[in-house]
Every structure is written in structure tokens, then in C-alpha cells.
Scaffold this motif. Structure first.
Motif, PDB file in Angstrom:
ATOM      1  N   CYS A 161      -5.498  -1.540  13.766  1.00  0.00           N
ATOM      2  CA  CYS A 161      -4.669  -0.899  12.752  1.00  0.00           C
ATOM      3  C   CYS A 161      -3.335  -1.616  12.566  1.00  0.00           C
ATOM      4  O   CYS A 161      -2.800  -2.189  13.512  1.00  0.00           O
ATOM      5  N   TRP A 177      -7.042   6.686   7.351  1.00  0.00           N
ATOM      6  CA  TRP A 177      -7.272   5.268   7.052  1.00  0.00           C
ATOM      7  C   TRP A 177      -6.281   4.811   5.997  1.00  0.00           C
ATOM      8  O   TRP A 177      -5.341   5.531   5.683  1.00  0.00           O
ATOM      9  N   GLU A 178      -6.473   3.639   5.458  1.00  0.00           N
ATOM     10  CA  GLU A 178      -5.530   3.030   4.536  1.00  0.00           C
ATOM     11  C   GLU A 178      -5.050   4.034   3.482  1.00  0.00           C
ATOM     12  O   GLU A 178      -5.856   4.685   2.823  1.00  0.00           O
ATOM     13  N   SER A 227      -1.558   1.261   6.959  1.00  0.00           N
ATOM     14  CA  SER A 227      -1.700   0.156   6.002  1.00  0.00           C
ATOM     15  C   SER A 227      -3.064  -0.508   6.129  1.00  0.00           C
ATOM     16  O   SER A 227      -3.601  -1.039   5.171  1.00  0.00           O
ATOM     17  N   LYS A 228      -3.587  -0.493   7.354  1.00  0.00           N
ATOM     18  CA  LYS A 228      -4.889  -1.102   7.606  1.00  0.00           C
ATOM     19  C   LYS A 228      -5.502  -0.422   8.821  1.00  0.00           C
ATOM     20  O   LYS A 228      -4.806  -0.150   9.796  1.00  0.00           O
ATOM     21  N   ILE A 260       0.845  -1.200   0.000  1.00  0.00           N
ATOM     22  CA  ILE A 260       0.000   0.000   0.000  1.00  0.00           C
ATOM     23  C   ILE A 260       0.878   1.247   0.000  1.00  0.00           C
ATOM     24  O   ILE A 260       0.626   2.197  -0.747  1.00  0.00           O
TER      25      ILE A 260
END
Length: 191
Positions: free
Chosen positions: A101, A74-75, A52-53, A4
Motif C-alpha cells: 500500500c 482500497w484506492e 492511494s494504492k 487520486i
């Protein structure tokens, strides 16, 4: 986790395979549980965090103990108390996980080394900071000049997917209205 980040970087600058592999050495990974803090007010912000998450909120508590959210990340987003990070002074914001996260952390020391060892990253961060500054300007104008309904419409237009993941009371704080006002606007708009 790095895919990402690499995708995000590649949207702004083109890194070589050697640079991509070197880039990974500057970051450490961190996982947060829902409700766990990445940073608390008065701590010195040691890292820039790439999400990333998951979702995090950056906020300031007012004298009544009410959260005033200045950023939801967020991502694909970076989050920190940037003033604290740059000047290594106590943070004014709390940064807390809204859901579990996975983060990539870039320390102040590694941030400087990264700029020296992968010069294209300086351009990446400059572009990122330019966009962030422009976005903060728009947010300030929105906060001061738009009605609550206009702010809700903007949120819906800019971040439709995230609305399902973030509790309504946090969205209300982000827009700068009470949860009750947010609920009324949402109900009115859904009719």
C-alpha cells in the motif's frame, strides 16, 4: 500519490490551485508491505489514512481468534479507527495491508489545522462522513436482514473489480459467512 486524493476531493468540493498546493503540506506519505499493520488494537489512532494504492482490511479479532472484517479499503478510500482518532482513545480495530500500500496520512493535529486553513475541506469531510454513516447503516441492515446469497450479490454489484484482488476468506469474513459458505455461494452463482 496526491492526484487520486485531489480527484476524490474534487468530486465533492472545488478547490483552488492555491488550496490544492496548500493541501499537500498537511499530509505525510507511508508505504506498507503486505501483512504490515497501519494500526493495532489498543494503540491510539493518530492518523486518518487515504489509500492511494493497495488494499487494507480493518477488523476485530473475536475470542476464537477469528477476524471479523468491518471494512475493506482500497484506492480512493479513507480508513482509520475513527472513534480512536476522534477521541484519542485505544483502538478496537486492527488495520492491516492486504497487499502493498501507498498511503497519505493526515494527523489529528493537521486535520484540525486543515479545517481552519482550507474551510472547504470541512464541507468535504462532512459529505464524506455523511456518506460513510449512511453506508454503515446499509451494512448493518444487510448484515442483519439479508441472506448470505443476498450479501454476496450486493458485494458483486457494488465492488466487482475488487473481488479479483481480495482473497476469498477475507471476502467471506466481510460478508459475515464462513469461507466454505462463501465458496458454495460463489460456485452456485458462477453456474
Amino acid at each position: 500519490m496526491f492526484e487520486i486524493l485531489l480527484s476524490h476531493i474534487q468530486l465533492k468540493v472545488e478547490l483552488s490551485e492555491i488550496d490544492k498546493n496548500l493541501l499537500k503540506t498537511f499530509f505525510k506519505t507511508k508505504k506498507l508491505r503486505k501483512g504490515q499493520y497501519l494500526l493495532q488494537q489498543d494503540q491510539v489512532c493518530k492518523d486518518l489514512a487515504f489509500v492511494s494504492k493497495g488494499v487494507l482490511k480493518s477488523y476485530l479479532l473475536d475470542e476464537k481468534g477469528i477476524e471479523n472484517i468491518n471494512l475493506l479499503g482500497w484506492e480512493g478510500w479513507w480508513i482509520s479507527d475513527f472513534q480512536s482518532f476522534v477521541y484519542q482513545e485505544p483502538a478496537i480495530f486492527d488495520i492491516e495491508a492486504v497487499e502493498p500500500c501507498e498511503l497519505l496520512l493526515l494527523s489529528r493535529e493537521n486535520y484540525e489545522k486543515l479545517m481552519d486553513e482550507i474551510p472547504l475541506m470541512e464541507k468535504y469531510f462532512r459529505l464524506l462522513f455523511e456518506r460513510s454513516l449512511a453506508s454503515k447503516d446499509r451494512s448493518l441492515i444487510s448484515f442483519n436482514a439479508f441472506t448470505a446469497e443476498e450479501k454476496y450479490d450486493q458485494l458483486l454489484q457494488n465492488y466487482p473489480a475488487i473481488l479479483e484482488r481480495i482473497p476469498q476468506y477475507l471476502l467471506a469474513s466481510y460478508v459475515g459467512v464462513t469461507p466454505e459458505t462463501f465458496s458454495r455461494i460463489k460456485n452456485k452463482k458462477s453456474k
